[in-house]
Design an enzyme around this catalytic site. Structure first.
Site, PDB file in Angstrom:
ATOM      1  N   ILE A  35      42.186  33.967  53.427  1.00  0.00           N
ATOM      2  CA  ILE A  35      40.884  33.351  53.893  1.00  0.00           C
ATOM      3  C   ILE A  35      40.628  31.850  53.292  1.00  0.00           C
ATOM      4  O   ILE A  35      40.363  30.864  53.739  1.00  0.00           O
ATOM      5  CB  ILE A  35      39.754  34.055  53.360  1.00  0.00           C
ATOM      6  CG1 ILE A  35      39.701  35.485  54.096  1.00  0.00           C
ATOM      7  CG2 ILE A  35      38.135  33.698  53.591  1.00  0.00           C
ATOM      8  CD1 ILE A  35      38.690  36.627  53.676  1.00  0.00           C
ATOM      9  N   TYR A 184      38.615  46.724  41.371  1.00  0.00           N
ATOM     10  CA  TYR A 184      38.619  45.473  42.408  1.00  0.00           C
ATOM     11  C   TYR A 184      36.902  45.138  42.937  1.00  0.00           C
ATOM     12  O   TYR A 184      36.593  43.936  42.727  1.00  0.00           O
ATOM     13  CB  TYR A 184      39.278  45.693  43.640  1.00  0.00           C
ATOM     14  CG  TYR A 184      39.073  44.374  44.642  1.00  0.00           C
ATOM     15  CD1 TYR A 184      39.694  43.131  44.377  1.00  0.00           C
ATOM     16  CD2 TYR A 184      38.545  44.811  45.793  1.00  0.00           C
ATOM     17  CE1 TYR A 184      39.479  42.291  45.252  1.00  0.00           C
ATOM     18  CE2 TYR A 184      38.297  43.727  46.755  1.00  0.00           C
ATOM     19  CZ  TYR A 184      38.740  42.375  46.423  1.00  0.00           C
ATOM     20  OH  TYR A 184      38.635  41.314  47.334  1.00  0.00           O
ATOM     21  N   LYS A 188      34.600  41.877  42.129  1.00  0.00           N
ATOM     22  CA  LYS A 188      33.896  41.004  42.960  1.00  0.00           C
ATOM     23  C   LYS A 188      32.432  41.259  42.800  1.00  0.00           C
ATOM     24  O   LYS A 188      31.762  40.145  42.877  1.00  0.00           O
ATOM     25  CB  LYS A 188      34.229  41.704  44.402  1.00  0.00           C
ATOM     26  CG  LYS A 188      35.614  41.568  44.911  1.00  0.00           C
ATOM     27  CD  LYS A 188      36.339  39.837  44.691  1.00  0.00           C
ATOM     28  CE  LYS A 188      35.838  39.113  45.570  1.00  0.00           C
ATOM     29  NZ  LYS A 188      36.293  37.771  45.588  1.00  0.00           N
TER      30      LYS A 188
END
Length: 338
Positions: A35, A184, A188
């Site tokens: 991204i 994870y 975030k």
């Protein structure tokens, strides 16, 4: 009878007709792939100077070559950046050679799928250290450049994976019952709480810098256009996954929320931008904050813990305190991130 004064209308945001941004400089962490690459490519197309922050110089050079081949005249550079090593970030910011910065896109990240738990040289769990602590410390080092630029922006990329997760503030390093996907998602979530807490503190300090939160929705390599040499999509892969476009999107489209957060004059600090269709795909729009993102007590505690772990404070322009390297006793024998 006099008519009422007209109210200026904000132009509808068009992902295919971005405003020009000549004279602006944007740092994109992890801009060499995924991204982040498409964020950099799209921003370069507006005339902005784009700096790719990357650990891998060869990959960054390949990304620059790809962008320049698609955006003639693009001004794209690279700077060495290792978010897993907070002690190195001051030198990375010095290497930028800038006296002002219009925006930074906190995009780089590590996602591990399988045990064992990995630790940085400082003894911090790798995903939490890279995804959150590294960007927290980087913001500190960038603070003078951002403060020198009226209306500058800190754009933090969260994840839909964090929507159903909760932080364990007593185990930020996932030393107990380590599960990679959960670790994870929590890393975030930490980033997202940081972004919102940063904006609250910026507003309280009277700063013009904005902290904006984005999430890319669902993004798949199989739906992402080819950008050789680092991503090549075959015709068979594209056709085989075409039905998924009804639900998710490619990484080129997943870059849209971050690009809008950098460029749209109508964006405000503390907002969250994500894909329009169910938060998974489509044009970017402002969306309500998820309930647990409004937990200011958790965000303030996370800020304090992050400040202690990194020896930095994004609201301070004073030099960072040295934090001695350590090998965490909770992770003996774990490989360090190279």
């Amino acid at each position: 009878m006099p008519s009422a004064p007209s109210v200026p209308q904000t132009p509808r945001w068009d992902v295919h007709r971005l405003p020009r941004a000549q004279g602006k400089t944007v740092l994109v962490t992890g801009g060499n792939a995924g991204i982040g690459y498409f964020v950099a490519e799209q921003l370069a197309g507006t005339g902005a100077t784009v700096v790719l922050g990357s650990r891998d110089g060869a990959k960054a050079e390949a990304a620059i070559a790809s962008i320049v081949s698609r955006v003639p005249g693009a001004d794209v550079r690279r700077v060495p950046l290792d978010l897993a090593d907070p002690a190195s970030l001051g030198a990375s910011v010095d290497a930028l050679g800038l006296d002002r910065l219009d925006a930074v896109v906190h995009n780089a990240g590590v996602a591990l799928d399988h045990p064992p738990r990995r630790a940085t040289r400082d003894g911090h769990e790798l995903m939490f250290a890279t995804n959150h602590l590294g960007h927290f410390a980087l913001t500190h080092h960038l603070a003078p450049l951002l403060a020198a630029t009226p209306g500058s922006r800190v754009v933090t990329t969260g994840s839909f994976a964090a929507k159903s997760e909760r932080l364990d503030l007593d185990d930020l390093h996932s030393t107990h019952d380590y599960q990679p996907k959960r670790a994870y998602a929590r890393s975030k979530l930490a980033q997202m709480l940081f972004a919102l807490e940063l904006d609250r503190r910026l507003r309280a300090a009277g700063s013009t810098t904005l902290s904006v939160l984005v999430h890319p929705g669902g993004a798949l390599d199989s739906l992402t256009p080819s950008r050789p040499p680092f991503h090549v999509r075959t015709t068979g892969t594209r056709l085989g996954h075409l039905p998924l476009r009804l639900v998710v999107q490619g990484k080129d489209s997943a870059a849209w929320p971050a690009v809008r957060a950098v460029l749209d004059p109508g964006v405000r600090g503390g907002q969250m931008l994500g894909p329009r269709a169910f938060g998974l795909r489509g044009a970017p729009r402002t969306e309500p904050l998820w309930g647990h993102l409004t937990d200011t007590t958790a965000a303030a505690r996370l800020w304090a813990e992050s400040r202690d772990l990194t020896g930095t404070d994004p609201m301070s322009t004073t030099p960072a305190k040295a934090v001695p390297r350590r090998t965490g006793p909770e992770t003996p024998g774990m490989p360090a991130w190279p």
